[in-house]
Design an enzyme around this catalytic site. Structure first.
Site, PDB file in Angstrom:
ATOM      1  N   ALA A   1      18.573   7.160   6.397  1.00 28.97           N
ATOM      2  CA  ALA A   1      17.248   7.510   5.881  1.00 28.97           C
ATOM      3  C   ALA A   1      16.916   8.951   6.223  1.00 28.97           C
ATOM      4  O   ALA A   1      17.466   9.530   7.158  1.00 28.97           O
ATOM      5  CB  ALA A   1      16.194   6.572   6.465  1.00 28.97           C
ATOM      6  N   ASP A   2      16.012   9.504   5.444  1.00 32.25           N
ATOM      7  CA  ASP A   2      15.492  10.835   5.729  1.00 32.25           C
ATOM      8  C   ASP A   2      14.039  10.878   5.266  1.00 32.25           C
ATOM      9  O   ASP A   2      13.714  10.352   4.199  1.00 32.25           O
ATOM     10  CB  ASP A   2      16.302  11.922   5.018  1.00 32.25           C
ATOM     11  CG  ASP A   2      15.988  13.290   5.586  1.00 32.25           C
ATOM     12  OD1 ASP A   2      16.611  13.650   6.607  1.00 32.25           O
ATOM     13  OD2 ASP A   2      15.111  13.985   5.037  1.00 32.25           O
ATOM     14  N   THR A   3      13.202  11.507   6.069  1.00 33.90           N
ATOM     15  CA  THR A   3      11.782  11.607   5.751  1.00 33.90           C
ATOM     16  C   THR A   3      11.386  13.069   5.634  1.00 33.90           C
ATOM     17  O   THR A   3      11.770  13.886   6.477  1.00 33.90           O
ATOM     18  CB  THR A   3      10.928  10.925   6.843  1.00 33.90           C
ATOM     19  OG1 THR A   3      11.314   9.554   6.930  1.00 33.90           O
ATOM     20  CG2 THR A   3       9.438  11.017   6.525  1.00 33.90           C
TER      21      THR A   3
END
Length: 189
Positions: A72-74
């Site tokens: 994941a990446d935010t």
């Protein structure tokens, strides 16, 4: 615990993502790799989180046997500009000042990958900050050191409790993992 029929790997050192996945009832191992988080300059801001999540997932391509990996990446997007992780105190202060009394988007991209299948998706939440005083910004940076957080803040921390007026979308997306979408994707994976 949820009985997912394959070994699950969460490729994230984020204690927040680990807690969210654990609280959703999944058993998993944490295994991380160093991945260059650069992206092509012409990538539209709203596509960056998905691009980086997929890039992180690709780092596991040849290592997977029966396992399923979640990456994941935010990102924080303010007026088509991406606010990444602050480099230092001044950078964190600049970011929080720019978010003060404004609406912005938090986008978390997710990649769920096995040896033979990959799903990439994202989720977006609108976040509305009140006007933050200099004292509030200084207090937060000094006491919470948000240098590992996109946009220089954690919604689950003090600044989120006192500074965020409302959100439209998933709280968990802002924390770093849209748990409901991950859960549904894993059920059908």
């Amino acid at each position: 615990m949820m009985n997912f029929n394959r070994p699950l790997i969460l490729a994230s050192n984020s204690p927040r993502r680990q807690e969210l996945l654990r609280n959703a009832g999944f058993e998993f191992k944490v295994k991380t790799k160093e991945v260059d988080e650069s992206y092509p300059e012409d990538t539209p801001p709203e596509e960056v989180a998905k691009y980086l999540a997929a890039k992180k997932g690709d780092a596991y391509g040849n290592d997977l046997k029966d396992e399923v990996v979640i990456t994941a990446d935010t990102i924080v997007k303010l007026n088509d500009q991406i606010l990444g992780k602050p480099e230092n105190y001044e950078d964190a202060r600049r970011m929080l000042e720019s978010l003060s009394s404004k609406e912005h988007e938090v986008i978390t991209g997710v990649c769920i990958k096995s040896r033979d299948k990959q799903i990439v998706f994202d989720d977006t939440t609108q976040v509305y900050f009140k006007k933050l005083s200099e004292e509030e910004i200084d207090y937060y940076i000094t006491n919470y050191r948000p240098y590992d957080k996109a946009g220089a803040y954690g919604i689950q921390e003090w600044i989120g409790m006192v500074g965020i007026e409302k959100i439209e979308g998933s709280f968990f997306t802002v924390v770093g993992l849209p748990v409901n979408k991950v859960y549904e994707a894993l059920l059908t994976f």
